[in-house]
Design a protein around this motif. Structure first.
Motif, PDB file in Angstrom:
ATOM      1  N   LEU A  46     -43.692 -45.272  46.366  1.00  0.00           N
ATOM      2  CA  LEU A  46     -42.456 -45.705  47.029  1.00  0.00           C
ATOM      3  C   LEU A  46     -42.660 -47.017  47.790  1.00  0.00           C
ATOM      4  N   VAL A  47     -43.816 -47.162  48.409  1.00  0.00           N
ATOM      5  CA  VAL A  47     -44.128 -48.419  49.104  1.00  0.00           C
ATOM      6  C   VAL A  47     -44.054 -49.590  48.117  1.00  0.00           C
ATOM      7  N   VAL A  48     -44.632 -49.370  46.930  1.00  0.00           N
ATOM      8  CA  VAL A  48     -44.634 -50.422  45.905  1.00  0.00           C
ATOM      9  C   VAL A  48     -43.210 -50.677  45.414  1.00  0.00           C
ATOM     10  N   LEU A  49     -42.440 -49.610  45.233  1.00  0.00           N
ATOM     11  CA  LEU A  49     -41.069 -49.754  44.717  1.00  0.00           C
ATOM     12  C   LEU A  49     -40.167 -50.490  45.712  1.00  0.00           C
ATOM     13  N   ILE A  50     -40.365 -50.229  47.005  1.00  0.00           N
ATOM     14  CA  ILE A  50     -39.568 -50.913  48.029  1.00  0.00           C
ATOM     15  C   ILE A  50     -39.869 -52.421  47.991  1.00  0.00           C
ATOM     16  N   GLN A  51     -41.146 -52.728  47.803  1.00  0.00           N
ATOM     17  CA  GLN A  51     -41.524 -54.137  47.719  1.00  0.00           C
ATOM     18  C   GLN A  51     -40.955 -54.781  46.456  1.00  0.00           C
ATOM     19  N   LYS A  52     -41.027 -54.036  45.371  1.00  0.00           N
ATOM     20  CA  LYS A  52     -40.574 -54.578  44.088  1.00  0.00           C
ATOM     21  C   LYS A  52     -39.055 -54.788  44.063  1.00  0.00           C
ATOM     22  N   HIS A  53     -38.312 -53.814  44.571  1.00  0.00           N
ATOM     23  CA  HIS A  53     -36.854 -53.882  44.448  1.00  0.00           C
ATOM     24  C   HIS A  53     -36.161 -54.567  45.623  1.00  0.00           C
ATOM     25  N   PHE A  54     -36.776 -54.533  46.804  1.00  0.00           N
ATOM     26  CA  PHE A  54     -36.117 -55.118  47.981  1.00  0.00           C
ATOM     27  C   PHE A  54     -36.928 -56.258  48.604  1.00  0.00           C
ATOM     28  N   GLY A  55     -38.134 -56.482  48.109  1.00  0.00           N
ATOM     29  CA  GLY A  55     -38.953 -57.565  48.653  1.00  0.00           C
ATOM     30  C   GLY A  55     -39.473 -57.273  50.046  1.00  0.00           C
ATOM     31  N   ILE A  56     -39.554 -56.007  50.412  1.00  0.00           N
ATOM     32  CA  ILE A  56     -39.995 -55.629  51.752  1.00  0.00           C
ATOM     33  C   ILE A  56     -41.372 -54.970  51.688  1.00  0.00           C
ATOM     34  N   GLU A  57     -42.305 -55.532  52.438  1.00  0.00           N
ATOM     35  CA  GLU A  57     -43.641 -54.949  52.477  1.00  0.00           C
ATOM     36  C   GLU A  57     -43.746 -53.969  53.637  1.00  0.00           C
ATOM     37  N   ILE A  58     -44.250 -52.809  53.366  1.00  0.00           N
ATOM     38  CA  ILE A  58     -44.507 -51.833  54.431  1.00  0.00           C
ATOM     39  C   ILE A  58     -46.014 -51.784  54.633  1.00  0.00           C
ATOM     40  N   GLN A  59     -46.463 -52.386  55.722  1.00  0.00           N
ATOM     41  CA  GLN A  59     -47.911 -52.448  55.933  1.00  0.00           C
ATOM     42  C   GLN A  59     -48.370 -51.465  57.007  1.00  0.00           C
ATOM     43  N   ASP A  60     -47.444 -51.092  57.872  1.00  0.00           N
ATOM     44  CA  ASP A  60     -47.774 -50.162  58.950  1.00  0.00           C
ATOM     45  C   ASP A  60     -47.332 -48.757  58.539  1.00  0.00           C
ATOM     46  N   MET A  61     -48.296 -47.883  58.322  1.00  0.00           N
ATOM     47  CA  MET A  61     -47.953 -46.549  57.819  1.00  0.00           C
ATOM     48  C   MET A  61     -47.159 -45.723  58.835  1.00  0.00           C
ATOM     49  N   GLU A  62     -47.343 -46.021  60.131  1.00  0.00           N
ATOM     50  CA  GLU A  62     -46.538 -45.312  61.145  1.00  0.00           C
ATOM     51  C   GLU A  62     -45.068 -45.663  60.990  1.00  0.00           C
ATOM     52  N   GLU A  63     -44.834 -46.938  60.742  1.00  0.00           N
ATOM     53  CA  GLU A  63     -43.475 -47.438  60.509  1.00  0.00           C
ATOM     54  C   GLU A  63     -42.899 -46.768  59.250  1.00  0.00           C
ATOM     55  N   GLY A  64     -43.751 -46.702  58.217  1.00  0.00           N
ATOM     56  CA  GLY A  64     -43.314 -46.104  56.964  1.00  0.00           C
ATOM     57  C   GLY A  64     -43.030 -44.621  57.113  1.00  0.00           C
ATOM     58  N   ARG A  65     -43.822 -43.942  57.934  1.00  0.00           N
ATOM     59  CA  ARG A  65     -43.652 -42.497  58.102  1.00  0.00           C
ATOM     60  C   ARG A  65     -42.238 -42.168  58.608  1.00  0.00           C
ATOM     61  N   GLU A  66     -41.774 -42.952  59.587  1.00  0.00           N
ATOM     62  CA  GLU A  66     -40.416 -42.711  60.103  1.00  0.00           C
ATOM     63  C   GLU A  66     -39.366 -43.084  59.076  1.00  0.00           C
ATOM     64  N   ALA A  67     -39.597 -44.188  58.416  1.00  0.00           N
ATOM     65  CA  ALA A  67     -38.615 -44.668  57.438  1.00  0.00           C
ATOM     66  C   ALA A  67     -38.483 -43.703  56.255  1.00  0.00           C
ATOM     67  N   PHE A  68     -39.565 -43.061  55.895  1.00  0.00           N
ATOM     68  CA  PHE A  68     -39.586 -42.224  54.691  1.00  0.00           C
ATOM     69  C   PHE A  68     -39.077 -40.799  54.921  1.00  0.00           C
ATOM     70  N   GLU A  69     -38.422 -40.561  56.028  1.00  0.00           N
ATOM     71  CA  GLU A  69     -37.923 -39.198  56.269  1.00  0.00           C
ATOM     72  C   GLU A  69     -36.833 -38.792  55.301  1.00  0.00           C
ATOM     73  N   SER A  70     -35.893 -39.690  55.050  1.00  0.00           N
ATOM     74  CA  SER A  70     -34.764 -39.367  54.156  1.00  0.00           C
ATOM     75  C   SER A  70     -34.223 -40.664  53.560  1.00  0.00           C
ATOM     76  N   VAL A  71     -33.290 -40.526  52.639  1.00  0.00           N
ATOM     77  CA  VAL A  71     -32.638 -41.714  52.064  1.00  0.00           C
ATOM     78  C   VAL A  71     -31.944 -42.488  53.175  1.00  0.00           C
ATOM     79  N   GLU A  72     -31.341 -41.749  54.085  1.00  0.00           N
ATOM     80  CA  GLU A  72     -30.597 -42.381  55.192  1.00  0.00           C
ATOM     81  C   GLU A  72     -31.523 -43.247  56.063  1.00  0.00           C
ATOM     82  N   THR A  73     -32.661 -42.684  56.463  1.00  0.00           N
ATOM     83  CA  THR A  73     -33.575 -43.444  57.320  1.00  0.00           C
ATOM     84  C   THR A  73     -34.194 -44.614  56.556  1.00  0.00           C
ATOM     85  N   LEU A  74     -34.475 -44.396  55.288  1.00  0.00           N
ATOM     86  CA  LEU A  74     -35.086 -45.455  54.487  1.00  0.00           C
ATOM     87  C   LEU A  74     -34.092 -46.603  54.263  1.00  0.00           C
ATOM     88  N   ALA A  75     -32.844 -46.245  53.988  1.00  0.00           N
ATOM     89  CA  ALA A  75     -31.812 -47.271  53.797  1.00  0.00           C
ATOM     90  C   ALA A  75     -31.622 -48.052  55.096  1.00  0.00           C
TER      91      ALA A  75
END
Lengths: 84, 365
Positions: A46-75
């Motif tokens: 998913l980290v790779v897909l977010i970068q590929k489709h939205f151009g957003i790099e997720i480098q901080d896994m703590e940040e990613g952990r919160e974002a990856f809770e649901s579609v709503e939080t990720l969006a």
């Protein structure tokens, strides 16, 4: 296409969730565990897909952990990063 | 060396899924090919290929369990499940079971998809899943996880000698007592890149029917599939017989001692350069068969030859070589006939003088 819908399409098609459609995924459904049932390898994918489709790099896994809770939080996370 | 009793067989290929489908193809001699388009963007160039359908795998594993598993690994999973089911061991896998998989090409589709993704999206966006599935032993890992096979696990790739080479390892493990059973299989898959390469190298000699004993003609058609076996030390006789001997070598080291008056199932699969080597080893007047016209040309074709040998032992009869059979040959090409007391030698040769053979005999005990 709205970010949420695009995300749902990516989840189904790129993570091969063959037993469900994008329309069946609710915004608040947890991505991992009891929700969509994704696992740690999906998280990496998913980290790779977010970068590929939205151009957003997720480098901080703590940040990613919160974002990856649901579609709503990720969006929300993606929307914020795109605006910022 | 330890005789390897064949306790179960599972096959999937262009002929269909399972032993019954393979047996029907052997008896009828009818090949089932599909059309592929090997030239990207040119739908008018069509070639015949033996392609395998892995949909029957859903009998054993649900869609969710398969979602990250590619075609190559699905071929391996289907073959291994069928072999264990045939052996009566599915769902009741003993503790001391090893797994050996042979493949000449590995996971071609995923490997090239992964490389394409690096070219198209950059290395930072390459798919981790594609990478993990592209390594050669991914299929063996999937099989071990899904079937709960906890013993030693090895993938062997030695192109056309992969099957004989991998069987030597299986035999060694059983000889040493490291395991009580080995799930053994050969897997290779078709990919668009492979089709393209065949077209570039062999397109001008394309054919619609394989003729393995027309040794001077190029008649190979590409194939894919998997053939798996459950092998054990021989304590009781199995109807499929036992692998008595496995040998791997090179003609430069001298001619090997071959079994006495067996029926040879040759791995001659329509590749002219490899076919030319068989007369150097197989004596004149020998009884020979080739079943490659039912599953196509693939590096692990010898695993399908072994399956054909196991069926011949079980049923006590040989099937005729399918397809076009050359009229002039120094060998006796077998027709549909009784096997009798003869052993079967599955022989594979490469274009460089390498050979690998295994002998299947009736079960003992």
């Amino acid at each position: 296409m709205a970010i949420k819908e695009k995300l749902k399409k990516i989840l189904v098609e790129e993570l091969n969730l063959e037993d469900m459609t994008a329309e069946e995924i609710e915004d608040s459904t947890p991505l991992f565990g009891e929700g969509l049932g994704l696992d740690s390898l999906d998280a990496v994918e998913l980290v790779v897909l977010i970068q590929k489709h939205f151009g957003i790099e997720i480098q901080d896994m703590e940040e990613g952990r919160e974002a990856f809770e649901s579609v709503e939080t990720l969006a929300g996370f993606i929307d914020e990063r795109l605006k910022g | 060396m330890t005789r390897l009793s064949i306790r179960g067989v599972g096959v999937v290929g262009g002929f269909g899924c399972g032993l019954e489908a393979f047996d029907r193809a052997l008896v009828s001699g009818v090949a089932s090919t599909m059309q592929v388009t090997p030239v990207p963007g040119n739908e008018s160039v069509l070639r015949s290929a033996f392609l395998a359908d892995t949909a029957p795998l859903e009998e054993f594993l649900n869609k969710r369990a398969l979602r990250r598993i590619d075609h190559f690994s699905r071929l391996a999973l289907l073959g291994s499940h069928l072999a264990l089911q045939d052996a009566g061991m599915l769902g009741a896998i003993p503790e001391r079971v090893g797994l050996v998989i042979a493949s000449g090409y590995g996971a071609l589709r995923t490997t090239f998809s992964f490389l394409d993704s690096i070219i198209e999206d950059g290395d930072s966006c390459a798919s981790p899943t594609h990478f993990s599935n592209s390594v050669h032993n991914a299929a063996a890992a999937h099989v071990a996880i899904k079937l709960n096979i906890g013993g030693p696990n090895l993938t062997v790739s030695q192109f056309e000698m992969s099957v004989s080479s991998a069987l030597l390892t299986a035999q060694l493990w059983l000889e040493e007592g490291r395991v009580d059973h080995v799930v053994f299989g050969g897997v290779d898959e078709y990919s668009a890149v492979l089709g393209y390469c065949w077209e570039r190298f062999l397109g001008s000699e394309s054919t619609e029917e394989m003729a393995p004993f027309d040794l001077a003609r190029q008649t190979a058609l590409v194939g894919e599939g998997s053939a798996f076996f459950v092998l054990s030390r021989e304590e009781t006789a199995s109807p499929y017989g036992a692998i008595d001997r496995v040998s791997l070598g090179h003609l430069s080291g001298g001619l090997p001692i071959l079994p006495k008056d067996p029926v040879y199932i040759l791995g001659a699969d329509g590749h002219r350069q490899c076919s030319a080597k068989y007369p150097e080893l197989v004596p004149q007047g020998a009884s020979v068969a080739s079943y490659a016209p039912l599953y196509g040309s693939l590096p692990v074709g010898q695993a399908f030859d072994l399956a054909a040998a196991a069926l011949a032992m079980r049923d006590g009869r040989l099937c005729a070589t399918p397809g076009h059979v050359a009229e002039e040959t120094d060998w006796q090409i077998v027709g549909t006939e009784e096997l009798g007391q003869r052993d079967i030698c599955c022989l594979k040769m490469d274009d460089n003088g390498g050979y690998g053979f295994l002998t299947v005999t009736k079960g003992r005990g």
